[in-house]
Motif scaffolding. Structure first.
Motif, PDB file in Angstrom:
ATOM      1  N   ILE A   1       0.842  -1.204   0.000  1.00  0.00           N
ATOM      2  CA  ILE A   1       0.000   0.000   0.000  1.00  0.00           C
ATOM      3  C   ILE A   1       0.873   1.248   0.000  1.00  0.00           C
ATOM      4  CG2 ILE A   1      -1.638   1.351   1.381  1.00  0.00           C
ATOM      5  CD1 ILE A   1      -2.768  -1.452   2.312  1.00  0.00           C
ATOM      6  N   ASP A   2       1.904   1.259   0.848  1.00  0.00           N
ATOM      7  CA  ASP A   2       2.806   2.421   0.922  1.00  0.00           C
ATOM      8  C   ASP A   2       3.508   2.692  -0.401  1.00  0.00           C
ATOM      9  OD1 ASP A   2       2.084   2.820   3.555  1.00  0.00           O
ATOM     10  OD2 ASP A   2       3.924   1.956   4.395  1.00  0.00           O
ATOM     11  N   SER A   3       3.693   1.638  -1.202  1.00  0.00           N
ATOM     12  CA  SER A   3       4.346   1.825  -2.506  1.00  0.00           C
ATOM     13  C   SER A   3       3.332   2.048  -3.630  1.00  0.00           C
ATOM     14  CB  SER A   3       5.251   0.627  -2.818  1.00  0.00           C
ATOM     15  OG  SER A   3       4.471  -0.530  -3.048  1.00  0.00           O
ATOM     16  N   GLY A   4       2.045   2.216  -3.273  1.00  0.00           N
ATOM     17  CA  GLY A   4       1.027   2.512  -4.268  1.00  0.00           C
ATOM     18  C   GLY A   4       0.356   1.310  -4.896  1.00  0.00           C
ATOM     19  N   ARG A   5       0.676   0.117  -4.426  1.00  0.00           N
ATOM     20  CA  ARG A   5       0.029  -1.092  -4.950  1.00  0.00           C
ATOM     21  C   ARG A   5      -1.185  -1.406  -4.074  1.00  0.00           C
ATOM     22  NH1 ARG A   5       5.122  -4.931  -5.334  1.00  0.00           N
ATOM     23  NH2 ARG A   5       5.520  -3.819  -3.404  1.00  0.00           N
ATOM     24  N   LEU A   6      -2.357  -0.958  -4.513  1.00  0.00           N
ATOM     25  CA  LEU A   6      -3.568  -1.042  -3.707  1.00  0.00           C
ATOM     26  C   LEU A   6      -4.349  -2.331  -3.933  1.00  0.00           C
ATOM     27  CD1 LEU A   6      -4.763   2.666  -4.022  1.00  0.00           C
ATOM     28  CD2 LEU A   6      -3.264   1.630  -2.290  1.00  0.00           C
ATOM     29  N   GLU A   7      -3.950  -3.124  -4.919  1.00  0.00           N
ATOM     30  CA  GLU A   7      -4.586  -4.416  -5.200  1.00  0.00           C
ATOM     31  C   GLU A   7      -3.572  -5.523  -4.942  1.00  0.00           C
ATOM     32  OE1 GLU A   7      -6.778  -6.840  -8.842  1.00  0.00           O
ATOM     33  OE2 GLU A   7      -5.601  -5.061  -9.312  1.00  0.00           O
ATOM     34  N   THR A   8      -3.966  -6.501  -4.130  1.00  0.00           N
ATOM     35  CA  THR A   8      -3.104  -7.646  -3.847  1.00  0.00           C
ATOM     36  C   THR A   8      -3.924  -8.919  -3.972  1.00  0.00           C
ATOM     37  OG1 THR A   8      -1.751  -6.363  -2.306  1.00  0.00           O
ATOM     38  CG2 THR A   8      -1.628  -8.764  -2.119  1.00  0.00           C
ATOM     39  N   TRP A   9      -3.358  -9.883  -4.678  1.00  0.00           N
ATOM     40  CA  TRP A   9      -3.964 -11.211  -4.799  1.00  0.00           C
ATOM     41  C   TRP A   9      -3.075 -12.216  -4.093  1.00  0.00           C
ATOM     42  CZ3 TRP A   9      -8.581 -12.754  -6.882  1.00  0.00           C
ATOM     43  CH2 TRP A   9      -9.299 -11.772  -7.562  1.00  0.00           C
ATOM     44  N   LEU A  10      -3.690 -13.049  -3.272  1.00  0.00           N
ATOM     45  CA  LEU A  10      -2.994 -14.158  -2.639  1.00  0.00           C
ATOM     46  C   LEU A  10      -3.597 -15.447  -3.186  1.00  0.00           C
ATOM     47  CD1 LEU A  10      -3.577 -11.859  -0.171  1.00  0.00           C
ATOM     48  CD2 LEU A  10      -1.898 -13.346   0.876  1.00  0.00           C
ATOM     49  N   THR A  11      -2.759 -16.434  -3.433  1.00  0.00           N
ATOM     50  CA  THR A  11      -3.207 -17.728  -3.930  1.00  0.00           C
ATOM     51  C   THR A  11      -2.769 -18.796  -2.938  1.00  0.00           C
ATOM     52  OG1 THR A  11      -2.913 -16.943  -6.194  1.00  0.00           O
ATOM     53  CG2 THR A  11      -3.120 -19.325  -5.880  1.00  0.00           C
ATOM     54  N   SER A  12      -3.658 -19.725  -2.655  1.00  0.00           N
ATOM     55  CA  SER A  12      -3.337 -20.775  -1.678  1.00  0.00           C
ATOM     56  C   SER A  12      -2.895 -22.053  -2.377  1.00  0.00           C
ATOM     57  CB  SER A  12      -4.531 -21.066  -0.774  1.00  0.00           C
ATOM     58  OG  SER A  12      -5.432 -21.948  -1.405  1.00  0.00           O
ATOM     59  N   SER A  13      -2.258 -22.904  -1.601  1.00  0.00           N
ATOM     60  CA  SER A  13      -1.793 -24.195  -2.117  1.00  0.00           C
ATOM     61  C   SER A  13      -2.959 -25.093  -2.507  1.00  0.00           C
ATOM     62  CB  SER A  13      -0.917 -24.885  -1.074  1.00  0.00           C
ATOM     63  OG  SER A  13      -1.616 -24.990   0.163  1.00  0.00           O
ATOM     64  N   SER A  14      -4.175 -24.770  -2.054  1.00  0.00           N
ATOM     65  CA  SER A  14      -5.348 -25.564  -2.429  1.00  0.00           C
ATOM     66  C   SER A  14      -6.076 -24.979  -3.641  1.00  0.00           C
ATOM     67  CB  SER A  14      -6.316 -25.677  -1.244  1.00  0.00           C
ATOM     68  OG  SER A  14      -6.887 -24.416  -0.956  1.00  0.00           O
ATOM     69  N   GLY A  15      -5.528 -23.889  -4.217  1.00  0.00           N
ATOM     70  CA  GLY A  15      -6.112 -23.300  -5.414  1.00  0.00           C
ATOM     71  C   GLY A  15      -7.086 -22.164  -5.165  1.00  0.00           C
ATOM     72  N   ARG A  16      -7.271 -21.807  -3.909  1.00  0.00           N
ATOM     73  CA  ARG A  16      -8.163 -20.678  -3.613  1.00  0.00           C
ATOM     74  C   ARG A  16      -7.427 -19.355  -3.814  1.00  0.00           C
ATOM     75  NH1 ARG A  16     -11.144 -21.057   1.791  1.00  0.00           N
ATOM     76  NH2 ARG A  16      -9.051 -21.108   2.672  1.00  0.00           N
ATOM     77  N   SER A  17      -8.190 -18.277  -3.976  1.00  0.00           N
ATOM     78  CA  SER A  17      -7.620 -16.942  -4.142  1.00  0.00           C
ATOM     79  C   SER A  17      -8.265 -15.992  -3.150  1.00  0.00           C
ATOM     80  CB  SER A  17      -7.849 -16.414  -5.559  1.00  0.00           C
ATOM     81  OG  SER A  17      -7.191 -17.218  -6.503  1.00  0.00           O
ATOM     82  N   LEU A  18      -7.469 -15.056  -2.673  1.00  0.00           N
ATOM     83  CA  LEU A  18      -7.933 -14.030  -1.751  1.00  0.00           C
ATOM     84  C   LEU A  18      -7.532 -12.685  -2.334  1.00  0.00           C
ATOM     85  CD1 LEU A  18      -9.148 -13.278   1.031  1.00  0.00           C
ATOM     86  CD2 LEU A  18      -6.865 -13.619   2.003  1.00  0.00           C
ATOM     87  N   ALA A  19      -8.531 -11.854  -2.631  1.00  0.00           N
ATOM     88  CA  ALA A  19      -8.280 -10.530  -3.200  1.00  0.00           C
ATOM     89  C   ALA A  19      -8.435  -9.476  -2.114  1.00  0.00           C
ATOM     90  CB  ALA A  19      -9.263 -10.249  -4.329  1.00  0.00           C
TER      91      ALA A  19
END
Length: 126
Positions: free
Chosen positions: A29-47
């Motif tokens: 966020i401090d560097s201006g990246r306001l969108e983050t996607w996380l991906t899990s080892s089970s194939g799920r995604s967290l936005a």
């Protein structure tokens, strides 16, 4: 097996623990990246998409899943300034986002346990 999460930047993936995920989000966020996607080892995604005051938090079971997202029921108005990595600027109803502190708590809990916190509010969009 415990679910492992990585920050998905499109070209690389960076593993992240529940202990480090909040600091990672803050740095982004401090560097201006306001969108983050996380991906899990089970194939799920967290936005996680923020305007630095509120955040949209969405958990997807698989690609193409409408998912489920954190909500703040009864909150009036809308907020803008949600800048996606492709440059798109979005505005969301405030009841479909949560205050940034609550968003951090939710993300940390999901990365730690794989599920929503018991006292968080979310809606299923499926």
């Amino acid at each position: 097996m415990t679910e492992c999460w990585v920050i998905d930047d499109g070209s690389s993936t960076v593993p992240v623990s529940s202990e480090a995920v909040l600091e990672t989000l803050r740095v982004r966020i401090d560097s201006g990246r306001l969108e983050t996607w996380l991906t899990s080892s089970s194939g799920r995604s967290l936005a996680f998409v923020t305007n630095t005051e509120r955040a949209m938090v969405v958990l997807l079971e698989e690609e193409g899943d409408p998912g489920e997202h954190a909500v703040d029921p009864g909150t009036d108005g809308s907020s803008e300034g949600f800048v996606l990595s492709n440059g798109q600027h979005d505005e969301y109803p405030d009841e479909d986002t949560v205050p940034i502190g609550e968003a951090f708590r939710i993300v940390e809990h999901i990365v730690s346990t794989g599920s929503w916190p018991a006292n968080a509010r979310w809606v299923v969009d499926r």
